[in-house]
Design an enzyme around this catalytic site. Structure first.
Site: not given
Length: 377
Positions: A136, A162, A164, A189, A214, A239, A263, A291
């Site tokens: 991430s 991944k 952001k 994400d 995401e 999520d 998660k 995570g």
């Protein structure tokens, strides 16, 4: 088993480098390690994934401590526990507070597995001896820095990137990553940073052959996600919208997503995570483990849950060295060519570095089982 004592260790750990998402910049982690001891002296460990501020959800370290001390720990101590699955029913009267529930439940799962002389993965029904992991990557100051970071992780063998995103730092940034790395698995994400009014952004992202987008829309939404998923080919992964099996059922029925990020802390523990996993497996929905900047204790729990069969996509459980100069577990979580091998020691498979924990600890709270103490008198 009967819970004799619970110790809450409040730790402060500095991240090796800042980690930025659409809802904040993280330079350190303040969290609780939960240590549970039974009547035989066996010990299990869990970790709270709440932050100091209510940025990801409504829970904070202060609310976690309050709910654990005043409600959940007394309920866990009230009578013997024959199986950790019993806790979800015992905690049912306490609404939400999923991260607090997961923290104590995780410690009891670790304890239960150790009593059985099994790994936590075996105890929960895991079938894998190793898991594939991705990485991430937080929001970077420049595209050049992002490309450099991605290149480094590709060379390390991570199975998925991944990245952001947030408004103004999305399509052009990801387009340039895709141009330089045409064959790697990329997902983005958004951490709930967009609305349906931003459809033009999603239409452009839809051209970049992404593994998934995401949580693009509101943290509590499943209706607008269904509308968006109907208009784009890229799978939407939920999520923050999924806190329970019931949430997952509704999202799948509405067509709000094609993938779910499970998660453990967000859904209230391993028992509920297993239920969501089983339902997704039955309905052909891929799942993976996200995570929350965990220490090695939380990461070890993530490794265990990821050994379940329907965790078909690489998760976010990067190695300890990704975030910490030194982690609090031995051995530390290690990634080799994008793969983590599951430890074969009982429970989470990692010992606590007690002296390091004590050096990082800012507060400690001990809760004794009063019923057990009175019974001995």
């Amino acid at each position: 088993m009967q819970i004799k004592k619970v110790t809450l260790h409040k730790l402060f750990m500095k991240l090796k480098s800042p980690f930025e998402t659409s809802f904040g910049l993280f330079k350190d982690r303040e969290f609780f390690v939960i240590e549970v001891e039974d009547e035989t002296g066996e010990i299990g460990f869990g970790e709270s994934v709440a932050f100091a501020l209510p940025l990801y959800n409504e829970e904070t370290n202060k609310t976690v401590k309050h709910v654990l001390e005043d409600f959940l720990i007394p309920l866990a101590m009230d009578k013997p526990i024959h199986h950790p699955d019993e806790l979800s029913e015992r905690f049912k009267t306490i609404k939400r507070n999923y991260m607090a529930k997961s923290a104590i439940e995780g410690a009891i799962w670790d304890l239960y597995a150790k009593r059985r002389q099994q790994t936590l993965a075996e105890t929960i029904g895991g079938v894998k001896k190793e898991i594939e992991v991705g990485i991430s990557i937080g929001i970077q100051d420049s595209i050049e820095e992002l490309l450099k970071i991605v290149d480094g992780y590709v060379k390390q063998g991570y199975k998925r990137m991944k990245i952001k995103i947030k408004p103004g730092r999305d399509y052009e940034l990801i387009r340039k990553v895709r141009e330089k790395f045409p064959n790697i698995s990329i997902m983005v994400d958004a951490n709930s940073a967009y609305t349906l009014d931003d459809f033009s952004i999603f239409a452009k992202l839809d051209t970049l052959d992404l593994m998934m987008i995401e949580q693009p829309l509101a943290h509590d939404d499943i209706i607008d996600h269904a509308k968006l998923q109907a208009k784009i080919n890229t799978p939407i992964c939920l999520d923050e919208s999924i806190h329970s099996l019931e949430d997952a059922k509704k999202a799948i029925e509405l067509g709000s997503c094609k993938i779910i990020n499970i998660k453990v802390g967000r859904v209230g523990g391993i028992t509920e995570a297993k239920k969501i996993h089983d339902y997704c497996q039955k309905h052909g929905i891929d799942v993976w483990c996200g995570g929350m900047l965990e220490s090695g204790i939380g990461r070890a729990h993530n490794v265990a849950i990821s050994t379940l069969a329907q965790f078909t996509l690489p998760g976010d459980t990067a190695g300890s060295s990704r975030y910490w100069e030194e982690d609090i577990v031995d051995p530390e979580i290690e990634v080799r060519n994008g793969v983590i091998s599951v430890q074969d020691s009982p429970g989470i498979g990692h010992k606590l570095k007690r002296s390091l924990l004590e050096s990082l600890r800012t507060e400690m709270f001990v809760i004794q089982n009063k019923k057990m103490r009175e019974a001995k008198r």
